[in-house]
Motif scaffolding. Structure first.
Motif, PDB file in Angstrom:
ATOM      1  N   TYR A   1     -30.512-113.686 -23.378  1.00  0.00           N
ATOM      2  CA  TYR A   1     -29.375-114.467 -23.453  1.00  0.00           C
ATOM      3  C   TYR A   1     -28.895-114.659 -22.096  1.00  0.00           C
ATOM      4  O   TYR A   1     -29.357-113.752 -21.179  1.00  0.00           O
ATOM      5  CB  TYR A   1     -28.145-114.027 -24.135  1.00  0.00           C
ATOM      6  N   ARG A   2     -28.226-115.466 -21.574  1.00  0.00           N
ATOM      7  CA  ARG A   2     -27.571-115.710 -20.142  1.00  0.00           C
ATOM      8  C   ARG A   2     -26.210-116.159 -20.438  1.00  0.00           C
ATOM      9  O   ARG A   2     -25.867-116.743 -21.192  1.00  0.00           O
ATOM     10  CB  ARG A   2     -28.541-116.403 -19.304  1.00  0.00           C
ATOM     11  N   GLN A   3     -25.235-115.713 -19.123  1.00  0.00           N
ATOM     12  CA  GLN A   3     -23.981-115.910 -19.305  1.00  0.00           C
ATOM     13  C   GLN A   3     -23.826-116.470 -18.002  1.00  0.00           C
ATOM     14  O   GLN A   3     -24.261-115.666 -16.978  1.00  0.00           O
ATOM     15  CB  GLN A   3     -23.085-114.842 -19.663  1.00  0.00           C
ATOM     16  N   THR A   4     -23.130-117.545 -17.628  1.00  0.00           N
ATOM     17  CA  THR A   4     -22.541-118.069 -16.430  1.00  0.00           C
ATOM     18  C   THR A   4     -20.969-118.264 -16.476  1.00  0.00           C
ATOM     19  O   THR A   4     -20.499-118.178 -17.461  1.00  0.00           O
ATOM     20  CB  THR A   4     -23.204-119.408 -15.962  1.00  0.00           C
ATOM     21  N   PRO A   5     -20.364-117.985 -15.198  1.00  0.00           N
ATOM     22  CA  PRO A   5     -18.913-117.983 -15.262  1.00  0.00           C
ATOM     23  C   PRO A   5     -18.322-119.109 -15.762  1.00  0.00           C
ATOM     24  O   PRO A   5     -18.767-120.188 -15.676  1.00  0.00           O
ATOM     25  CB  PRO A   5     -18.612-117.860 -13.554  1.00  0.00           C
ATOM     26  N   GLY A   6     -17.397-118.737 -16.811  1.00  0.00           N
ATOM     27  CA  GLY A   6     -16.773-120.054 -17.557  1.00  0.00           C
ATOM     28  C   GLY A   6     -17.448-120.508 -18.852  1.00  0.00           C
ATOM     29  O   GLY A   6     -16.900-121.355 -19.362  1.00  0.00           O
TER      30      GLY A   6
END
Length: 118
Positions: free
Chosen positions: A37-42
């Motif tokens: 999984y990946r997460q970016t700000p906001g």
């Protein structure tokens, strides 16, 4: 404590490649699906790639034909080969596993930063 330990990641120019790996600790048993999984700000954490216990693979549309997920069941390791990287691939990548012989237990890695510069 159930653990997933990630390695790889880093900084790369657009068009480059990176490889991630994730090893499950001995306390993680009866692994079914493993994924990244990946997460970016906001933004919410999103599934990038998933490989089931039977080898079925799924990718988010944005990485199809560029990323490749694989696993080594004997080593309890999942890999993510990322090619033709784009700036929008930047984010924190998390390894995830469901385990426990169908009991639905879950584990997450600590996350590894991938930064793609334009």
């Amino acid at each position: 404590q159930a653990q997933l330990v990630e390695s790889g990641g880093g900084l790369v120019q657009a068009g480059g490649s990176l490889s991630l790996s994730c090893v499950a600790s001995r306390t993680i048993f009866g692994i079914d699906a493993m994924g990244w999984y990946r997460q970016t700000p906001g933004k919410q954490r999103e599934l990038v790639a998933l490989i089931s216990g039977s080898g079925t693979i799924k990718y988010v549309d944005s990485v199809k034909d560029r990323f490749s997920i694989s696993r080594d069941n004997a080593q309890k390791t999942v890999y993510l080969q990322m090619n033709s990287l784009k700036p929008e691939d930047t984010g924190v990548y998390y390894c995830h596993a469901t385990y426990g012989f169908g009991r639905g237990l879950e584990a997450w890695g600590q996350g590894t930063q991938v930064t793609v510069s334009s």
